[in-house]
Design an enzyme around this catalytic site. Structure first.
Site, PDB file in Angstrom:
ATOM      1  N   LYS A   1      59.475  39.623  78.149  1.00  9.43           N
ATOM      2  CA  LYS A   1      60.861  40.102  78.675  1.00  9.43           C
ATOM      3  C   LYS A   1      61.320  39.388  79.649  1.00  9.43           C
ATOM      4  CE  LYS A   1      61.021  43.875  76.043  1.00  9.43           C
ATOM      5  NZ  LYS A   1      61.912  45.154  75.410  1.00  9.43           N
TER       6      LYS A   1
ATOM      7  N   LYS B   1      64.544  46.459  68.505  1.00 14.02           N
ATOM      8  CA  LYS B   1      65.947  47.082  68.194  1.00 14.02           C
ATOM      9  C   LYS B   1      66.977  46.350  69.196  1.00 14.02           C
ATOM     10  CE  LYS B   1      64.529  51.260  70.579  1.00 14.02           C
ATOM     11  NZ  LYS B   1      64.029  50.963  71.798  1.00 14.02           N
TER      12      LYS B   1
ATOM     13  N   LYS C   1      58.254  40.493  66.030  1.00 15.02           N
ATOM     14  CA  LYS C   1      58.268  41.925  65.611  1.00 15.02           C
ATOM     15  C   LYS C   1      59.735  42.224  65.623  1.00 15.02           C
ATOM     16  CE  LYS C   1      58.614  44.706  69.604  1.00 15.02           C
ATOM     17  NZ  LYS C   1      58.676  46.107  69.952  1.00 15.02           N
TER      18      LYS C   1
HETATM   19  P1  ATP Z   1      63.456  46.633  72.583  1.00 14.27           P
HETATM   20  O1  ATP Z   1      64.049  45.815  71.440  1.00 14.27           O
HETATM   21  O2  ATP Z   1      64.185  47.272  73.428  1.00 14.27           O
HETATM   22  O3  ATP Z   1      62.218  46.250  73.335  1.00 14.27           O
HETATM   23  P2  ATP Z   1      61.859  47.983  70.707  1.00 14.27           P
HETATM   24  O4  ATP Z   1      62.392  47.868  69.100  1.00 14.27           O
HETATM   25  O5  ATP Z   1      60.579  47.170  70.890  1.00 14.27           O
HETATM   26  O6  ATP Z   1      62.887  48.037  71.788  1.00 14.27           O
HETATM   27  P3  ATP Z   1      60.643  50.313  71.882  1.00 14.27           P
HETATM   28  O7  ATP Z   1      61.545  51.496  72.628  1.00 14.27           O
HETATM   29  O8  ATP Z   1      60.082  49.358  72.996  1.00 14.27           O
HETATM   30  O9  ATP Z   1      61.259  49.282  70.749  1.00 14.27           O
HETATM   31  O10 ATP Z   1      59.528  51.117  71.148  1.00 14.27           O
HETATM   32  C1  ATP Z   1      59.475  52.241  70.601  1.00 14.27           C
HETATM   33  C2  ATP Z   1      58.229  52.558  69.734  1.00 14.27           C
HETATM   34  O11 ATP Z   1      58.430  51.809  68.485  1.00 14.27           O
HETATM   35  C3  ATP Z   1      56.969  52.126  70.543  1.00 14.27           C
HETATM   36  O12 ATP Z   1      55.890  53.153  69.963  1.00 14.27           O
HETATM   37  C4  ATP Z   1      56.590  50.883  69.706  1.00 14.27           C
HETATM   38  O13 ATP Z   1      55.282  50.490  69.751  1.00 14.27           O
HETATM   39  C5  ATP Z   1      57.350  50.952  68.419  1.00 14.27           C
HETATM   40  N1  ATP Z   1      57.755  49.864  67.830  1.00 14.27           N
HETATM   41  C6  ATP Z   1      58.647  49.025  68.186  1.00 14.27           C
HETATM   42  N2  ATP Z   1      58.996  47.811  67.570  1.00 14.27           N
HETATM   43  C7  ATP Z   1      58.118  48.098  66.491  1.00 14.27           C
HETATM   44  C8  ATP Z   1      57.622  47.152  65.198  1.00 14.27           C
HETATM   45  N3  ATP Z   1      58.549  46.115  64.858  1.00 14.27           N
HETATM   46  N4  ATP Z   1      56.672  47.784  64.436  1.00 14.27           N
HETATM   47  C9  ATP Z   1      56.189  48.968  64.710  1.00 14.27           C
HETATM   48  N5  ATP Z   1      56.450  49.768  65.664  1.00 14.27           N
HETATM   49  C10 ATP Z   1      57.494  49.370  66.625  1.00 14.27           C
END
Ligand code: ATP
Ligand code: LTN
Length: 334
Positions: free
Chosen positions: A115, A200, A197
């Site tokens: 980040k 969002k 990965k």
């Molecule tokens: P950001 O882009 O804001 O970092 P993010 O998409 O990584 O957000 P988080 O809010 O950090 O999402 O994560 C919410 C949940 O979703 C966590 O349990 C995380 O492990 C899971 N998660 C996030 N991205 C993935 C992915 N690509 N595959 C599987 N699980 C995911």
């Protein structure tokens, strides 16, 4: 234990509309195990502030996230769905735990490094102590189990270390939580860069499938997904694009990788991508219907938020008071 059930805790940041990664890696599993546990699911809005948010948009994202939890199948009358910022004990325990966490430990966190590289103009102290606030979230509810995607594993480990350190000093104050990481779907990759990965906050809309994307959009995004050279649907390390699509197809349909290879034997990537797009769109449609109906029912959502905020406050404050007493803070005069 609450009501003779073990406690489950999890949550997501309100940083944008959820992706298929959030759903398959976390939310879908939450729904499937929620009956067996006493569950708390937070809208992690304090964590979201570690990245700069536009206030009106942020508020909307947080409300949408709450409604998506419910639309995905978490019953707010059985599960405690609440806003992290409405329970001040999170920030208070977070501070105390900061004083029991070493900089050396935080320096090892890979999410901080990722980040910080992505937001080089805003490497704030909150981003650095993010895992400590997350430990406070979990420990406040004496959680036994924390279902998350694999990217959160390191944060769960530091949470356990902090809790054990605290318990060694002051006795059995915290339950030591276990991470629950699904076998399949723990890391759904970007449709455009399958080595990263799906996230969002990704700005490339073609890289993510959003839970609120309509059928045409879902199918178009899968059609455009990056695949690998060759034309064989086969699960292997040298085919990250195809393997990711197979994982998604498997998570949604329940089919194994061998079954999928057989099903698409002799067919090209085009047919395969269309099938993945269609099954995902079918999975999302009922969720979206519930979601839009819920947004219309403001009174119901607000009642759920109020009651669950109070429930969360009750359990969180119980732990917080115990911790304050253990470390020697002066008790309140009643
Ligand atoms: P950001 O882009 O804001 O970092 P993010 O998409 O990584 O957000 P988080 O809010 O950090 O999402 O994560 C919410 C949940 O979703 C966590 O349990 C995380 O492990 C899971 N998660 C996030 N991205 C993935 C992915 N690509 N595959 C599987 N699980 C995911
Ligand atoms: N860091 C988590 C969100 C989160 C969380 C938690 C998850 C904040 N506090 C407590 C589980 C338990 C993420 O998914 N990025």
């Amino acid at each position: 234990m609450i009501n003779d059930k073990k406690v489950l805790y999890s949550g997501m940041q309100a940083t944008g509309t959820l992706t298929l990664g959030n759903y398959l890696g976390a939310l879908k599993n939450w729904v499937s195990i929620s009956d067996e546990y006493e569950c708390f699911y937070g809208v992690m809005d304090l964590h979201s502030l570690t990245i700069r948010q536009e206030p009106a948009n942020f508020r909307k994202n947080a409300r949408n996230l709450y409604a998506l939890y419910v639309a995905a199948g978490l019953d707010p009358e059985k599960n405690c769905l609440y806003y992290q910022s409405h329970v001040s004990a999170h920030a208070e325990l977070g501070w105390i735990l900061d004083c029991f966490t070493y900089m050396g430990e935080l320096n090892r966190m890979t999410q901080f490094k990722d980040k910080a590289a992505k937001h080089a103009d805003n490497i704030n102290a909150g981003l650095y102590t993010y895992p400590v606030l997350m430990a406070a979230d979990i420990l406040l509810y004496q959680a036994d189990l924390v279902p998350v995607g694999v990217d959160q594993k390191q944060h769960l480990e530091i949470c356990r270390d902090i809790a054990e350190r605290f318990n060694n000093l002051y006795g059995e104050v915290f339950t030591i939580p276990e991470a629950y990481i699904p076998e399949a779907g723990a890391k759904i990759m970007s449709l455009q860069e399958p080595e990263r990965k799906m996230s969002k906050s990704d700005e490339n809309e073609n890289a993510t499938v959003r839970l609120l994307d309509d059928t045409d959009t879902v199918i178009r995004k899968f059609k455009r997904a990056v695949t690998d050279s060759g034309n064989e649907v086969r699960f292997s390390e040298d085919k990250p694009g195809v393997s990711n699509l197979m994982t998604i197809y498997g998570c949604v349909t329940g089919k194994t990788m061998e079954e999928i290879e057989k099903e698409f034997d002799g067919k090209g990537y085009g047919d395969f991508k269309l099938a993945v797009g269609e099954c995902v769109a079918d999975e999302l449609r009922p969720l979206q219907e519930r979601y839009y109906a819920l947004l219309e029912d403001k009174t119901y959502i607000e009642k759920c938020i109020k009651e669950n905020d109070e429930k969360a406050q009750y359990f969180a404050n119980k732990t917080l008071r115990k911790v304050q007493k253990k470390v020697g803070l002066t008790e309140r005069i009643r």
